[in-house]
Design a protein around this motif. Structure first.
Motif, PDB file in Angstrom:
ATOM      1  N   ASN A 149      32.522  50.422  28.044  1.00  0.00           N
ATOM      2  CA  ASN A 149      31.279  50.651  27.299  1.00  0.00           C
ATOM      3  C   ASN A 149      30.041  50.501  28.181  1.00  0.00           C
ATOM      4  O   ASN A 149      30.103  49.935  29.279  1.00  0.00           O
ATOM      5  CB  ASN A 149      31.160  49.622  26.157  1.00  0.00           C
ATOM      6  CG  ASN A 149      32.076  49.928  24.977  1.00  0.00           C
ATOM      7  OD1 ASN A 149      32.273  49.104  24.098  1.00  0.00           O
ATOM      8  ND2 ASN A 149      32.637  51.126  24.943  1.00  0.00           N
TER       9      ASN A 149
ATOM     10  N   ASP B 266      37.098  55.214  16.870  1.00  0.00           N
ATOM     11  CA  ASP B 266      38.090  54.398  16.187  1.00  0.00           C
ATOM     12  C   ASP B 266      38.883  55.260  15.193  1.00  0.00           C
ATOM     13  O   ASP B 266      38.811  56.495  15.244  1.00  0.00           O
ATOM     14  CB  ASP B 266      37.462  53.169  15.521  1.00  0.00           C
ATOM     15  CG  ASP B 266      38.443  51.990  15.556  1.00  0.00           C
ATOM     16  OD1 ASP B 266      38.495  51.291  16.575  1.00  0.00           O
ATOM     17  OD2 ASP B 266      39.214  51.819  14.584  1.00  0.00           O
TER      18      ASP B 266
ATOM     19  N   GLY C 115      28.698  46.350  16.866  1.00  0.00           N
ATOM     20  CA  GLY C 115      28.917  46.969  18.171  1.00  0.00           C
ATOM     21  C   GLY C 115      29.396  48.409  18.126  1.00  0.00           C
ATOM     22  O   GLY C 115      28.922  49.251  18.888  1.00  0.00           O
ATOM     23  N   LEU C 116      30.321  48.698  17.217  1.00  0.00           N
ATOM     24  CA  LEU C 116      30.889  50.045  17.182  1.00  0.00           C
ATOM     25  C   LEU C 116      29.831  51.083  16.815  1.00  0.00           C
ATOM     26  O   LEU C 116      29.733  52.142  17.431  1.00  0.00           O
ATOM     27  CB  LEU C 116      32.065  50.064  16.198  1.00  0.00           C
ATOM     28  CG  LEU C 116      32.715  51.400  15.875  1.00  0.00           C
ATOM     29  CD1 LEU C 116      34.221  51.224  15.808  1.00  0.00           C
ATOM     30  CD2 LEU C 116      32.203  51.924  14.543  1.00  0.00           C
TER      31      LEU C 116
ATOM     32  N   SER D  77      35.293  44.745  24.031  1.00  0.00           N
ATOM     33  CA  SER D  77      34.369  44.913  25.149  1.00  0.00           C
ATOM     34  C   SER D  77      33.183  43.976  24.994  1.00  0.00           C
ATOM     35  O   SER D  77      32.909  43.138  25.844  1.00  0.00           O
ATOM     36  CB  SER D  77      33.861  46.368  25.196  1.00  0.00           C
ATOM     37  OG  SER D  77      32.699  46.457  25.981  1.00  0.00           O
ATOM     38  N   GLY D  78      32.469  44.120  23.878  1.00  0.00           N
ATOM     39  CA  GLY D  78      31.160  43.509  23.763  1.00  0.00           C
ATOM     40  C   GLY D  78      30.150  44.466  24.393  1.00  0.00           C
ATOM     41  O   GLY D  78      30.477  45.193  25.343  1.00  0.00           O
TER      42      GLY D  78
ATOM     43  N   GLU E  47      37.984  40.178  22.113  1.00  0.00           N
ATOM     44  CA  GLU E  47      36.784  41.029  22.070  1.00  0.00           C
ATOM     45  C   GLU E  47      37.066  42.252  22.922  1.00  0.00           C
ATOM     46  O   GLU E  47      37.247  42.139  24.137  1.00  0.00           O
ATOM     47  CB  GLU E  47      35.570  40.274  22.624  1.00  0.00           C
ATOM     48  CG  GLU E  47      34.232  40.994  22.445  1.00  0.00           C
ATOM     49  CD  GLU E  47      33.786  41.047  20.988  1.00  0.00           C
ATOM     50  OE1 GLU E  47      34.183  41.992  20.293  1.00  0.00           O
ATOM     51  OE2 GLU E  47      33.047  40.133  20.555  1.00  0.00           O
TER      52      GLU E  47
ATOM     53  N   ASP F 182      33.154  44.327   9.265  1.00  0.00           N
ATOM     54  CA  ASP F 182      33.248  44.673  10.680  1.00  0.00           C
ATOM     55  C   ASP F 182      34.585  44.174  11.193  1.00  0.00           C
ATOM     56  O   ASP F 182      34.974  43.049  10.903  1.00  0.00           O
ATOM     57  CB  ASP F 182      32.112  43.963  11.415  1.00  0.00           C
ATOM     58  CG  ASP F 182      32.106  44.278  12.891  1.00  0.00           C
ATOM     59  OD1 ASP F 182      31.576  45.322  13.253  1.00  0.00           O
ATOM     60  OD2 ASP F 182      32.641  43.467  13.664  1.00  0.00           O
ATOM     61  N   SER F 183      35.266  45.013  11.955  1.00  0.00           N
ATOM     62  CA  SER F 183      36.576  44.626  12.499  1.00  0.00           C
ATOM     63  C   SER F 183      37.488  44.064  11.412  1.00  0.00           C
ATOM     64  O   SER F 183      38.158  43.055  11.599  1.00  0.00           O
ATOM     65  CB  SER F 183      36.416  43.601  13.622  1.00  0.00           C
ATOM     66  OG  SER F 183      35.602  44.138  14.626  1.00  0.00           O
TER      67      SER F 183
ATOM     68  N   HIS G 268      38.888  50.460  19.442  1.00  0.00           N
ATOM     69  CA  HIS G 268      37.899  49.394  19.654  1.00  0.00           C
ATOM     70  C   HIS G 268      38.398  48.003  19.288  1.00  0.00           C
ATOM     71  O   HIS G 268      37.590  47.065  19.267  1.00  0.00           O
ATOM     72  CB  HIS G 268      36.638  49.654  18.826  1.00  0.00           C
ATOM     73  CG  HIS G 268      35.889  50.893  19.191  1.00  0.00           C
ATOM     74  ND1 HIS G 268      34.808  50.885  20.039  1.00  0.00           N
ATOM     75  CD2 HIS G 268      36.058  52.182  18.822  1.00  0.00           C
ATOM     76  CE1 HIS G 268      34.324  52.118  20.160  1.00  0.00           C
ATOM     77  NE2 HIS G 268      35.086  52.924  19.433  1.00  0.00           N
ATOM     78  N   THR G 269      39.646  47.866  18.932  1.00  0.00           N
ATOM     79  CA  THR G 269      40.115  46.519  18.595  1.00  0.00           C
ATOM     80  C   THR G 269      41.631  46.428  18.637  1.00  0.00           C
ATOM     81  O   THR G 269      42.328  47.415  18.427  1.00  0.00           O
ATOM     82  CB  THR G 269      39.639  46.084  17.197  1.00  0.00           C
ATOM     83  OG1 THR G 269      39.928  44.695  17.012  1.00  0.00           O
ATOM     84  CG2 THR G 269      40.329  46.852  16.081  1.00  0.00           C
TER      85      THR G 269
HETATM   86  F1  GPW Z   1      37.571  47.102  14.372  1.00  0.00           F
HETATM   87  N1  GPW Z   1      33.894  46.852  16.929  1.00  0.00           N
HETATM   88  C1  GPW Z   1      32.973  46.803  15.912  1.00  0.00           C
HETATM   89  F2  GPW Z   1      37.620  48.243  16.178  1.00  0.00           F
HETATM   90  O1  GPW Z   1      31.791  46.540  16.125  1.00  0.00           O
HETATM   91  F3  GPW Z   1      36.913  49.120  14.379  1.00  0.00           F
HETATM   92  N2  GPW Z   1      33.362  47.084  14.640  1.00  0.00           N
HETATM   93  C2  GPW Z   1      34.636  47.436  14.339  1.00  0.00           C
HETATM   94  O2  GPW Z   1      34.956  47.645  13.169  1.00  0.00           O
HETATM   95  C3  GPW Z   1      35.570  47.538  15.403  1.00  0.00           C
HETATM   96  C4  GPW Z   1      35.180  47.203  16.671  1.00  0.00           C
HETATM   97  C5  GPW Z   1      36.949  47.989  15.083  1.00  0.00           C
HETATM   98  C6  GPW Z   1      33.396  46.557  18.285  1.00  0.00           C
HETATM   99  C7  GPW Z   1      34.230  45.602  19.113  1.00  0.00           C
HETATM  100  O3  GPW Z   1      34.501  44.431  18.361  1.00  0.00           O
HETATM  101  C8  GPW Z   1      33.435  45.254  20.373  1.00  0.00           C
HETATM  102  O4  GPW Z   1      34.181  44.437  21.231  1.00  0.00           O
HETATM  103  C9  GPW Z   1      33.047  46.541  21.111  1.00  0.00           C
HETATM  104  O5  GPW Z   1      32.153  46.256  22.152  1.00  0.00           O
HETATM  105  C10 GPW Z   1      32.392  47.532  20.169  1.00  0.00           C
HETATM  106  O6  GPW Z   1      33.193  47.759  19.004  1.00  0.00           O
HETATM  107  C11 GPW Z   1      32.136  48.869  20.821  1.00  0.00           C
HETATM  108  O7  GPW Z   1      33.282  49.323  21.487  1.00  0.00           O
END
Ligand code: GPW
Length: 830
Positions: free
Chosen positions: A481, A336, A135-136, A671-672, A669, A288-289, A374-375
């Motif tokens: 988003n 981020d 997503g990011l 945003s998604g 989450e 991721d995340s 983003h998290t």
């Molecule tokens: F952890 N998101 C992602 F915040 O895809 F860095 N990778 C990541 O490493 C992170 C966040 C981070 C996503 C979110 O999980 C998702 O909810 C959101 O829609 C997306 O970032 C874009 O904002």
């Protein structure tokens, strides 16, 4: 001297080439010219891949015309630039996007058809640019497209990874990771810019120097230096009105080969430097995340931050006397915390290199940067051990200490903070081995900090940034988003786009919010039928992909119930699989009931080191193997895991969904964005009150979305009460039987204990509230089964979803950033 026509001269006295024409004749001629003179192939013997390259080069010429126009226009207007710093850009294929935005889809199709070449076939040969995890990175790609489409002068800055996100195969049900190689055949979209290259230092020492007549200053003498070389890719906006630039950095050794080592016979040793340098941009981290935590990752972060800032400063000084007005001319958005070290690096460049005093440098820095979070997941928040940071970036570490001292002084003197409060806002986490908190660094170094949905932004204020929010109450704002409707509606779903155009005219293509004009057509039976027929075609296309790739047949008249996204415990693919098993049980126990046929479709990648996520993939595949082979359920239930989810596969999946699964544990989450792509294409959503689902509920209305489960505050409450799943499981036979089936080895007879730890986590802890939400989820699914039998009602809701999703365009997100944060772009003073 050569004779030239005065009127045809531009400022440099060079004759401009004729702009390219867009009719099929000219295109056809020029494609063959590229094939012949740029690729060296004869049209008679050219392979499909050669045609793709030739077409790309012919299209690229047209993009370049617009690119230069955009640059000239911007130079004339002299407004503010927006620099979007992101470790990830998950772009996907570029040809279809480019020709769609240039209005060339039909002319190119026709041109190729003259040689018996099908556009739809050659497009498929383009590799996905997969420079992101999920997503990011995809958000960054949508934002680049929307900046170009809304007239914001945007510059993306990132890393040119040699290997993008890994390819996934499934072997005996388990994920296997294979290297991705998008650059092997070259990349016709990029331009190497050897003149835009910068030295990036690592390690070494900082010393104070005192020169006659100047104040003492700190000088960093890095022990290692590598070169960052720019590669530019044009990003075409809608109707080609503006073309922006994505600048990706590649690492190279300053001395590619150490000649004295080579000459003395040490041929391997002679290359050590260049191997070490090039390692920096070799591969995308696939977590991721989740914080990776390795030194190489910190090197990547600093490498692209420093290169981007040096580039921004150089350009600024070409157009301005000095850097004191930097913030009036550029806005830098930190996607981020991955580029958060930029805050310290810009301070270093201003103070150490350009001679600014600390306070003025700090004012410029904060006015220039803004930061998107983003998290909230603790495991994803970046914090680097001080010893690593200090060894790799000694001067930046000093600067972080100095920034911290300033913030703490302000908090203590002006706000009377005590030691506990100071510890909470400190950039240094003293708790578990001293660490630099990158979120705090990005926060204090920015004038604006934003979350990515309304709920997420509220939770940011209450949790990770509670203390900094108290100190700087005006800094956090929300920017929900969005997704680009060009890629995710027009290109992915030409059938639906055609139907909407017929119904309300093409105005919605320029202003997606006009798509609301189809809302009333939900009551029009003829329109609903055509809407449903397009969905059916899109489902057939996906069924064919499933048939080809996995030799599983699925029936397009069943509900296509789809969950595609990264595999993560908080996203709860496990809950979805458990529900599938419970349904399987029920169908077998009650074959006489009127079950609505359903195909549960999963796709997504797990981080290679994320054990539980890989087990979830294995479970989905094992369950699918058993259910799909069981004659007792016939076509009533299928479970399919499609390997190697990527942007191109998403473009086939999004238009083919009846039901979109957005079932994360509430509050987790941020945003998604998949949720938005599905609903825009007419899927109904089953989801929790999480991320942007909350705002989707507000826009589509509660009759048109299926919300279930605990709220974010209820989840937080249960976690405080040390909730576990055991008593719920004991009282819920369907859940218990499903878990027993997993534990019994029914789905993995070769290795019956394979999923024991997944199941025991539910009994002992249920951290992700899978047990807590199971019953509500089950009941909501049965409501949807019932609704699907009343197709008129279902399709009316589907139409309402498409009609009411216009607000979730990334054009709207970008306009909000431009207005509230960047103060740049159309309508801004600049
Ligand atoms: F952890 N998101 C992602 F915040 O895809 F860095 N990778 C990541 O490493 C992170 C966040 C981070 C996503 C979110 O999980 C998702 O909810 C959101 O829609 C997306 O970032 C874009 O904002």
């Amino acid at each position: 001297p050569v004779q030239t026509n005065e009127a045809a001269l531009n400022g440099n006295g060079v004759q401009k080439p004729e702009p390219r024409l867009n009719d099929p004749d000219t295109l056809a001629r020029q494609i063959v010219e590229k094939l012949t003179y740029s690729i060296g192939k004869n049209p008679a013997s050219a392979r499909k891949y050669d045609w793709l390259r030739a077409t790309t080069l012919a299209v690229r010429d047209r993009i370049i015309d617009h690119w230069f126009e955009s640059a000239d226009r911007f130079a004339e207007e002299g407004g503010k630039r927006v620099c979007y710093l992101s470790m990830e850009f998950l772009i996907g294929r570029m040809l279809r996007d480019a020709i769609n935005n240039l209005g060339l889809t039909e002319p190119v199709r026709e041109a190729l058809a003259r040689y018996g070449v099908e556009l739809d076939m050659i497009e498929l040969l383009e590799p996905d640019a997969a420079l992101g995890n999920g997503g990011l990175g995809r958000l960054a790609a949508c934002f680049m497209e929307s900046m170009a489409s809304t007239g914001v002068p945007g510059y993306g800055y990132g890393i040119r990874y040699v290997h993008g996100f890994f390819r996934q195969e499934i072997a005996d049900g388990a994920q296997v990771e294979l290297p991705e190689n998008w650059l092997v055949h070259g990349n016709p979209w990029e331009f190497e810019r050897r003149n835009a290259s910068y030295e990036i230092g690592f390690g070494g020492k900082v010393s104070m120097i005192q020169e006659a007549g100047r104040p003492a200053r700190q000088v960093w003498r890095p022990a290692e230096r590598v070169l960052a070389v720019a590669y530019d890719t044009p990003m075409v906006g809608w109707r080609g009105r503006q073309v922006n630039t994505l600048r990706l950095w590649s690492a190279q050794a300053l001395d590619p080969i150490l000649l004295d080592a080579f000459n003395s016979g040490d041929h391997i040793g002679a290359l050590v430097e260049s191997n070490k340098a090039e390692a920096i941009t070799r591969v995308l981290y696939p977590a991721d995340s989740h914080q990776a935590g390795q030194e190489l990752r910190l090197r990547q972060e600093y490498f692209f931050s420093s290169a981007s800032l040096q580039d921004i400063i150089r350009r600024h000084l070409e157009e301005n006397d000095n850097l004191s007005n930097l913030a009036d001319k550029v806005a830098i958005q930190l996607n981020d915390t991955h580029p958060a070290v930029s805050v310290a690096e810009l301070m270093r460049l201003l103070v150490d290199v350009h001679g600014f005093g600390w306070d003025e440098a700090w004012t410029i820095t904060r006015a220039t940067f803004s930061y998107t979070n983003h998290t909230l997941l603790p495991e994803a928040l970046e914090h680097w051990p001080i010893h690593l940071f200090e060894r790799l970036l000694p001067r930046q570490m000093q600067i972080i200490y100095a920034i911290n001292a300033g913030i703490i002084r302000e908090a203590a003197q002006e706000h009377g903070y005590d030691d506990g409060q100071v510890a909470a806002i400190s950039l240094i986490d003293e708790g578990n081995g001293r660490r630099v908190r990158m979120g705090q660094l990005a926060f204090v170094g920015s004038h604006a900090v934003n979350g990515v949905s309304a709920l997420h932004t509220d939770l940011m204020k209450q949790t990770v940034f509670r203390d900094l929010h108290e100190l700087y109450p005006d800094r956090i704002q929300n920017k929900t988003n969005g997704v680009t409707p060009r890629r995710w509606l027009m290109e992915a779903n030409p059938g639906l786009t055609g139907l909407i155009t017929e119904a309300i005219g093409p105005g919605f293509l320029d202003d997606i919010e006009k798509i609301i004009e189809i809302d009333d057509l939900a009551d029009d039976a003829a329109f609903r039928e055509r809407f449903a027929a397009i969905k059916r075609q899109n489902k057939e296309r996906l069924a064919n992909v499933i048939g080809e790739r996995m030799a599983t047949s699925v029936d397009p008249s069943a509900i296509f119930d789809i969950q595609v996204k990264r595999i993560h415990e908080y996203k709860r693919q496990f809950l979805n699989i458990i529900e599938a098993i419970a349904l399987y049980d029920q169908i077998r126990s009650h074959p006489e009931r009127n079950w609505t046929p359903r195909v549960k479709i999963f796709a997504g990648k797990a981080a290679p080191s994320y054990v539980q996520a890989k087990e979830i993939i294995h479970l989905a595949n094992d369950v699918g193997r058993v259910i799909n082979a069981d004659p007792a359920v016939r076509d009533l239930l299928k479970v399919v895991f499609i390997p190697n989810y990527n942007v191109s596969l998403a473009e086939i999946i999004m238009p083919a969904a009846d039901l979109s699964e957005q079932i994360s544990t509430a509050g987790l989450e941020a945003s998604g964005t998949g949720n938005m792509k599905f609903a825009l294409n007419g899927a109904l959503t089953i989801g929790t009150l999480d991320g942007a689902n909350v705002e989707m509920l507000e826009h589509v209305g509660e009759d048109n979305i299926f919300i279930f489960g605990l709220t974010a505050s209820e989840v937080a409450q249960r976690r405080r009460e040390a909730h576990s799943g055991r008593s719920i499981i004991d009282n819920e036979p369907m859940l218990r039987e499903a878990l027993d089936a997993i534990s019994s080895g029914l789905f993995c007879p070769d290795s019956p204990s394979r999923f024991h730890s997944l199941v025991s986590n539910l009994y002992n802890n249920d951290w992700w509230m899978i047990c807590a939400d199971f019953k509500a989820y089950w009941d909501t699914q049965r409501t949807l089964d019932d609704l699907y039998t009343r197709q008129d009602e279902w399709q009316a809701k589907a139409v309402h979803n498409t009609a009411r999703m216009g607000w979730f365009s990334s054009d709207r997100s970008i306009r909000e950033y431009a207005r509230d944060i960047w103060k740049a772009g159309p309508g801004q003073a600049g």
